[in-house]
Structure formats: C-alpha cells, structure tokens
Design a protein around this motif. Structure first.
Motif, mmCIF file in Angstrom:
data_model
loop_
_atom_site.group_PDB
_atom_site.id
_atom_site.type_symbol
_atom_site.label_atom_id
_atom_site.label_comp_id
_atom_site.label_asym_id
_atom_site.label_seq_id
_atom_site.Cartn_x
_atom_site.Cartn_y
_atom_site.Cartn_z
ATOM 1 N N MET A 61 0.838 -1.185 0.000
ATOM 2 C CA MET A 61 0.000 0.000 0.000
ATOM 3 C C MET A 61 0.878 1.242 0.000
ATOM 4 O O MET A 61 1.984 1.235 0.549
ATOM 5 C CB MET A 61 -0.923 0.023 1.225
ATOM 6 C CG MET A 61 -1.860 -1.185 1.322
ATOM 7 S SD MET A 61 -2.875 -1.185 2.832
ATOM 8 C CE MET A 61 -4.041 0.126 2.430
ATOM 9 N N ASN A 62 0.364 2.325 -0.611
ATOM 10 C CA ASN A 62 1.081 3.588 -0.508
ATOM 11 C C ASN A 62 0.548 4.373 0.681
ATOM 12 O O ASN A 62 -0.435 3.979 1.323
ATOM 13 C CB ASN A 62 1.007 4.388 -1.814
ATOM 14 C CG ASN A 62 -0.416 4.748 -2.202
ATOM 15 O OD1 ASN A 62 -1.268 5.003 -1.348
ATOM 16 N ND2 ASN A 62 -0.687 4.805 -3.501
ATOM 17 N N VAL A 63 1.190 5.495 0.974
ATOM 18 C CA VAL A 63 0.829 6.278 2.157
ATOM 19 C C VAL A 63 -0.611 6.770 2.064
ATOM 20 O O VAL A 63 -1.357 6.759 3.057
ATOM 21 C CB VAL A 63 1.816 7.452 2.328
ATOM 22 C CG1 VAL A 63 1.309 8.427 3.382
ATOM 23 C CG2 VAL A 63 3.188 6.922 2.718
ATOM 24 N N LYS A 64 -1.029 7.190 0.877
ATOM 25 C CA LYS A 64 -2.395 7.693 0.711
ATOM 26 C C LYS A 64 -3.422 6.605 1.013
ATOM 27 O O LYS A 64 -4.433 6.845 1.679
ATOM 28 C CB LYS A 64 -2.588 8.223 -0.703
ATOM 29 C CG LYS A 64 -3.966 8.823 -0.952
ATOM 30 C CD LYS A 64 -4.093 9.355 -2.374
ATOM 31 C CE LYS A 64 -5.500 9.912 -2.616
ATOM 32 N NZ LYS A 64 -5.654 10.410 -4.008
ATOM 33 N N GLU A 67 -6.236 6.621 4.012
ATOM 34 C CA GLU A 67 -7.676 6.454 3.787
ATOM 35 C C GLU A 67 -8.229 5.298 4.619
ATOM 36 O O GLU A 67 -9.328 5.396 5.173
ATOM 37 C CB GLU A 67 -7.934 6.211 2.302
ATOM 38 C CG GLU A 67 -7.679 7.441 1.433
ATOM 39 C CD GLU A 67 -7.807 7.142 -0.055
ATOM 40 O OE1 GLU A 67 -7.918 5.943 -0.410
ATOM 41 O OE2 GLU A 67 -7.793 8.100 -0.853
ATOM 42 N N SER A 68 -7.477 4.215 4.713
ATOM 43 C CA SER A 68 -7.936 3.053 5.484
ATOM 44 C C SER A 68 -8.019 3.361 6.974
ATOM 45 O O SER A 68 -8.881 2.831 7.686
ATOM 46 C CB SER A 68 -7.004 1.862 5.261
ATOM 47 O OG SER A 68 -7.016 1.448 3.911
ATOM 48 N N SER A 123 -2.391 12.091 5.464
ATOM 49 C CA SER A 123 -1.170 11.493 4.916
ATOM 50 C C SER A 123 0.060 11.910 5.712
ATOM 51 O O SER A 123 1.006 11.129 5.874
ATOM 52 C CB SER A 123 -1.002 11.892 3.447
ATOM 53 O OG SER A 123 -2.018 11.321 2.646
ATOM 54 N N ALA A 124 0.057 13.138 6.234
ATOM 55 C CA ALA A 124 1.209 13.611 7.007
ATOM 56 C C ALA A 124 1.390 12.788 8.278
ATOM 57 O O ALA A 124 2.518 12.420 8.648
ATOM 58 C CB ALA A 124 1.036 15.086 7.348
ATOM 59 N N ILE A 125 0.279 12.501 8.970
ATOM 60 C CA ILE A 125 0.353 11.698 10.191
ATOM 61 C C ILE A 125 0.822 10.286 9.867
ATOM 62 O O ILE A 125 1.683 9.712 10.559
ATOM 63 C CB ILE A 125 -1.015 11.672 10.901
ATOM 64 C CG1 ILE A 125 -1.364 13.052 11.445
ATOM 65 C CG2 ILE A 125 -1.015 10.641 12.027
ATOM 66 C CD1 ILE A 125 -0.434 13.544 12.537
ATOM 67 N N ILE A 161 5.511 3.329 -1.957
ATOM 68 C CA ILE A 161 4.913 2.028 -1.676
ATOM 69 C C ILE A 161 5.529 1.449 -0.406
ATOM 70 O O ILE A 161 6.750 1.418 -0.251
ATOM 71 C CB ILE A 161 5.124 1.063 -2.855
ATOM 72 C CG1 ILE A 161 4.517 1.641 -4.140
ATOM 73 C CG2 ILE A 161 4.509 -0.300 -2.547
ATOM 74 C CD1 ILE A 161 3.019 1.859 -4.064
ATOM 75 N N CYS A 162 4.673 0.987 0.487
ATOM 76 C CA CYS A 162 5.114 0.421 1.773
ATOM 77 C C CYS A 162 4.882 -1.084 1.777
ATOM 78 O O CYS A 162 3.863 -1.569 1.266
ATOM 79 C CB CYS A 162 4.336 1.051 2.936
ATOM 80 S SG CYS A 162 4.368 2.850 2.965
#
Length: 306
Positions: free
Chosen positions: A34-37, A41-42, A47-49, A77-78
């Motif tokens: 998953m990416n940060v965005k 959302e999940s 996004s900053a947090i 991507i994480c």
C-alpha cells in the motif's frame, strides 16, 4: 526475522510497536502493498500523520518503502520488511560474558557441490557468470557476500577457540537465508538441512525467494527482481536439543556434536531427495536485510564451576 534483546539499541523497535496506529499499519501491510495515501484512507488519518508513523516503522526495520512510478505519478509504496520478531531475555543461569564469537563470510566455504540455478557475487560485482558452478572455485569467492544454488551444499570450517577447562553449554548459529527460485517467487518452499560435525541437527523449510522489494543492504548495482533478502534464522544447540528461532528442530544436544575438536564443520544443504527442492540463497555482509556474515557463538562455563 528480527532477533532482538534487551539492549537499549532496540528501543526504536519497541517504541515502533507501542502504538495502536502503527500496529494497524502492520496489519494492513500484512495483506497488501500500500502507498501512504491508501494507508491514510484506510485509517481515517491525514497522509502527514501516516508518513510520520511509517518513518518510525522504517527506523525500526519493520517496514520498507520505495518510490514507484504508477498511473502517471510517483507513489511511496510500503511493505513489511520482516515476518516475525524474536526477543531474547537475559538468561538467569548463563553468564553472557563467557562466549567465543566467530564471524564467517559466506564465501569462505571449504567444500561445495552446487547445481543451477546458481551464482556468487561480492558487494561490487558478479564472480564469473550465472549458472556455472565452476566459478564457486574462483579465488575471489573468498570476498563473496551472497551465493545461491538450486540444490547441493556449501560447507564451512569454523575455528574452535574453547580453551582447556571451558565446557560448552550452547552453540548459536545466526544466518540470513531463503530459497532460490528461477527469478523470484515468495511462495517457493525449500527444505534446507543443517549438519554440524557430520551430525544432522535438523531441517527448516524456507517459505520462498524474496525479491519484490530491494534488500535493505542490496548494493546499488544489484538489479531488481532477483534475490534481495532472506529470513534471519538463529539455530541454537543446547544440552536438551536443537532449536531454530526458539522452536524445537531436533533432539540433538550439544554433547553429541564433538565440540572438543580444533574446528567445527558446518554444512547447509538442499538435498536432491527433499520433499521441497527449492534451492538456497545465503546472504552475508553487504546484502540482504542484515549487515553481517554468518555468526557462530559458543557459550561456555568453567569446568570447575559446573
């Protein structure tokens, strides 16, 4: 696998786990890249947090990130860098100062028989060509930090620094390893057998050949979509049997393996008749996710105090 203890250097790991948000991120990444965005959302967070939490998990070695071009944009991507964490607490009966430790580079094997797919490399370059076992005889192999083969074995001679009057009570072998698939395949089981001084001390099944994300220490020249990192395994032979990552592997005890000799012979092997012939990749310093070679630690006590 992360093998931690109570040393203060592991505080970033414990701090990373001490957060419901970061535990939720780990659970999300266990199922998908998953990416940060997407993570934000999940979780219902900005996004900053989420970026701040991901950085803490990165620092602890739990999460890896990489920038990927996708749908006309660049995304961070994480993915999970580890699959398990082992914490070793101080042993009340073992004087940890009474230990001899030897680091053995993966290229210092003294005997081998390997079959393609195979190869060997230093942190700077390939040694010879892919899939040609002859290059395992190249003198430059002594500088190798990664090797791999489809089946066969490599064998190492490890010096024994125990002195007269020092009785071994446990031997730990730490090594990063995984399977060897043509290309990469995280679902590619391989039965890897361990032998010490001719005694079969047990077998571990590697789940796969990991290469979807780069290893933490993969050299810049090392290409993507090939062996990137393995799992850190800790084999411990003690008086009541042999463990791997704290789990029973065999009933072979330290009194059965002849540690009184001047050197020990350690073999890592994928046998031709194994149920899962999935090859072996062995990672040393400068490759994989752990920046060290194979480690041998023998714990002992003075014979007069036993």
């Amino acid at each position: 696998m992360i093998h931690a203890n109570t040393d203060e250097s592991w505080l970033p790991l414990y701090e990373a786990l001490a957060s419901p948000v970061r535990l939720s991120i780990i659970n999300l990444l266990a199922n998908n890249l998953m990416n940060v965005k997407e993570l934000a959302e999940s979780l219902g967070l900005s996004s900053a947090i989420v970026t701040m939490h991901v950085k803490k998990l990165e620092k602890a070695g739990i999460v890896q990130t990489k920038m990927v071009r996708k749908h006309g944009g660049t995304h961070k991507i994480c993915t999970l860098a580890e699959r398990s964490i082992s914490i070793e607490l101080p042993h009340p009966t073992l004087d940890v100062k009474k230990v001899h430790e030897v680091s053995v580079p993966v290229g210092h094997f003294t005997q081998f028989e390997v079959f393609p797919t195979c190869g060997i490399a230093t942190v700077d370059k390939m040694i010879g060509q892919f899939d040609d076992p002859r290059f395992f005889l190249e003198p430059e192999r002594m500088n190798a930090s990664i090797l791999w083969f489809g089946k066969g074995y490599v064998e190492y001679k490890v010096p024994n620094y125990l002195l007269a009057g020092q009785r071994p009570v446990a031997l730990e072998i730490t090594v990063e390893l995984g399977s060897e698939a043509p290309g990469i395949n995280e679902n590619w089981p391989s039965d890897i057998n361990f032998t010490l001084n001719g005694m079969d001390i047990g077998m571990w099944t590697s789940p796969g050949d990991y290469g979807e994300v780069r290893g933490r220490y993969s050299p810049p020249w090392w290409q993507d979509r090939v062996n990137q990192y393995g799992l850190l395994k800790v084999i411990r032979i003690q008086e009541d049997g042999t463990l791997i990552d704290g789990q029973h592997m065999s009933s072979v005890g330290i009194g059965e393996i002849g540690l009184e000799r001047n050197y020990w012979t350690f073999r890592i092997e994928v046998k031709e008749d194994a149920v899962h012939v999935g090859g072996l990749t062995l990672y040393g310093k400068g490759f994989g996710n752990y920046n060290h070679d194979m480690m041998f630690r023998v714990f002992y006590e003075d014979a007069r105090s036993s």
